[in-house]
Design a protein around this motif. Structure first.
Motif, PDB file in Angstrom:
ATOM      1  N   THR A 268      -7.550  -3.259 -15.144  1.00 53.00           N
ATOM      2  CA  THR A 268      -6.518  -2.239 -14.882  1.00 53.00           C
ATOM      3  C   THR A 268      -5.851  -1.720 -16.162  1.00 53.00           C
ATOM      4  O   THR A 268      -5.215  -0.673 -16.130  1.00 53.00           O
ATOM      5  CB  THR A 268      -5.420  -2.797 -13.949  1.00 53.00           C
TER       6      THR A 268
ATOM      7  N   ARG B 210       0.834  -1.225   0.000  1.00 52.75           N
ATOM      8  CA  ARG B 210       0.000   0.000   0.000  1.00 52.75           C
ATOM      9  C   ARG B 210       0.858   1.260   0.000  1.00 52.75           C
ATOM     10  O   ARG B 210       0.465   2.288  -0.539  1.00 52.75           O
ATOM     11  CB  ARG B 210      -0.883   0.042   1.251  1.00 52.75           C
TER      12      ARG B 210
ATOM     13  N   ARG C  64      -6.165   1.795 -17.184  1.00 58.29           N
ATOM     14  CA  ARG C  64      -5.485   2.755 -16.296  1.00 58.29           C
ATOM     15  C   ARG C  64      -3.971   2.633 -16.423  1.00 58.29           C
ATOM     16  O   ARG C  64      -3.215   3.105 -15.576  1.00 58.29           O
ATOM     17  CB  ARG C  64      -5.894   2.519 -14.831  1.00 58.29           C
TER      18      ARG C  64
ATOM     19  N   PRO D 130      -4.231  -0.021  -5.952  1.00 57.86           N
ATOM     20  CA  PRO D 130      -4.766   1.348  -5.917  1.00 57.86           C
ATOM     21  C   PRO D 130      -3.738   2.438  -6.194  1.00 57.86           C
ATOM     22  O   PRO D 130      -4.005   3.358  -6.984  1.00 57.86           O
ATOM     23  CB  PRO D 130      -5.345   1.455  -4.494  1.00 57.86           C
ATOM     24  N   SER D 131      -2.541   2.363  -5.591  1.00 58.52           N
ATOM     25  CA  SER D 131      -1.568   3.446  -5.835  1.00 58.52           C
ATOM     26  C   SER D 131      -1.024   3.362  -7.260  1.00 58.52           C
ATOM     27  O   SER D 131      -0.685   4.388  -7.861  1.00 58.52           O
ATOM     28  CB  SER D 131      -0.440   3.415  -4.799  1.00 58.52           C
TER      29      SER D 131
ATOM     30  N   ILE E  52      -2.813   2.390  -9.864  1.00 63.84           N
ATOM     31  CA  ILE E  52      -3.891   2.946 -10.693  1.00 63.84           C
ATOM     32  C   ILE E  52      -3.906   4.475 -10.575  1.00 63.84           C
ATOM     33  O   ILE E  52      -4.049   5.183 -11.566  1.00 63.84           O
ATOM     34  CB  ILE E  52      -5.243   2.310 -10.284  1.00 63.84           C
ATOM     35  N   GLU E  53      -3.689   4.958  -9.361  1.00 64.93           N
ATOM     36  CA  GLU E  53      -3.670   6.415  -9.162  1.00 64.93           C
ATOM     37  C   GLU E  53      -2.539   7.068  -9.970  1.00 64.93           C
ATOM     38  O   GLU E  53      -2.723   8.114 -10.580  1.00 64.93           O
ATOM     39  CB  GLU E  53      -3.486   6.694  -7.674  1.00 64.93           C
ATOM     40  N   ARG E  54      -1.367   6.394  -9.993  1.00 67.14           N
ATOM     41  CA  ARG E  54      -0.225   6.951 -10.740  1.00 67.14           C
ATOM     42  C   ARG E  54      -0.314   6.671 -12.232  1.00 67.14           C
ATOM     43  O   ARG E  54       0.362   7.306 -13.026  1.00 67.14           O
ATOM     44  CB  ARG E  54       1.094   6.331 -10.240  1.00 67.14           C
TER      45      ARG E  54
END
Ligand SMILES: NC(=O)c1ccc[n+]([C@@H]2O[C@H](COP(=O)([O-])OP(=O)(O)OC[C@H]3O[C@@H](n4cnc5c(N)ncnc54)[C@H](OP(=O)(O)O)[C@@H]3O)[C@@H](O)[C@H]2O)c1
Length: 258
Positions: free
Chosen positions: A167, A78, A170, A124-125, A127-129
């Motif tokens: 994914t 995470r 993304r 999640p991180s 995908i965020e980046r």
């Protein structure tokens, strides 16, 4: 991506990194300049693996069937990594009708629940980046109804393909790596007799990893190293289940009862 992050080397977390395919991933990614987080349950072997690499290495001793150990590695995922390699795994020396159910549950946990938890912690991180990804180690056997081991690897294949589909838009790549017979400690550790397997079917772990990293970078959801393994998987999709069952029985690698 922040300036600080883009300036620092990418980070890869590898489970089962002290041996076989996991340590081949560590060698290859170290050569590419990755910062490594090596996870395995034997701290001494992990230290030796890290010392043999000319890379920035962090080691985490964790038994990935123990809830709190998995939670620690989840947290590390995470925090933000660029590549997760879910590689730790093992097989049983006996079929599921004679293996203790606790041992079956341990294998199932490691191959499915832990892979799920770490993947969901890492994504999640990424995908965020909009970068990075996951390589989950399945097996050619995941295409064949052979054992609880093959069933757990079929789950890895299906889950990874589903994750890849979700994914990819993304810019995050998830790949199921499906090795065939690979020269590692795997079979000795499981007490398997591999003398019936012809030499030409075996691959070296470094060759398996080279294909895996190439396919992951091409954003392939499925990576099957070597034309022989690709042929085996294709035949498995064409042949009737009954015939496959007879072939698997005759190639059984488990020790026979006296
Ligand atoms: N070798 C093959 O022919 C082959 C073919 C297809 C797929 N695979 C898959 O490839 C992956 C890597 O296997 P390998 O061939 O490289 O075998 P390996 O040489 O035995 O390496 C597996 C590593 O995983 C570690 N591990 C096992 N259980 C663990 C746990 N509960 N927590 C943390 N680490 C654990 C092992 O530690 P210990 O030594 O302490 O047990 C070992 O360091 C596995 O998922 C396997 O199913 C292998």
């Amino acid at each position: 991506m922040s300036d600080e992050r883009s300036a620092s080397p990418p980070t890869a977390l590898i489970t089962g990194a002290a041996s076989g395919i996991g340590s081949a991933f560590a060698r290859s990614l170290a050569e590419e300049g990755y910062r490594l987080i090596l996870v395995d349950r034997n701290g001494e072997r992990l230290k030796a693996t890290a010392n043999a690499l000319s890379a920035d290495c962090e080691i985490m001793t964790a038994d990935l069937i123990v809830d709190e150990d998995v939670a620690g590695v989840e947290q590390r995922c995470r925090d933000g990594i660029d590549l997760l390699v879910n590689n730790a795994g093992f097989g049983h020396p006996t079929g599921f009708l004679t293996t203790a159910v606790e041992a079956e549950i341990a294998m199932s946990r490691l191959h499915t629940e832990t892979v799920l938890r770490l993947t969901l912690a890492a994504l999640p991180s990424m995908i965020e980046r909009g970068s990075g990804g996951v390589i989950n180690i399945a097996s050619v056997l995941g295409f064949f109804p052979s054992s609880t081991y093959s069933a757990s690897k079929a789950w890895v294949i299906n889950f990874s393909q589903s994750a890849a589909r979700n994914t990819r838009p993304r810019n995050v790549a998830v790949t199921a790596l499906c090795p065939g017979f690979t020269r590692t400690e795997f079979h000795d550790s499981a007490g398997m007799n591999m003398t019936k397997v012809p030499g030409f079917l075996w691959m070296e772990a470094d060759a398996v990893v080279a294909v895996a990293l190439r396919d992951w970078r091409k954003r392939k959801a499925l990576s099957i190293p070597g034309w022989k393994n690709k042929t085996i998987v294709s035949l498995g999709r064409l042949l009737p289940l009954g015939l496959i069952g007879r072939m698997l029985s005759s190639a059984d690698t488990r020790p026979q009862a006296p």
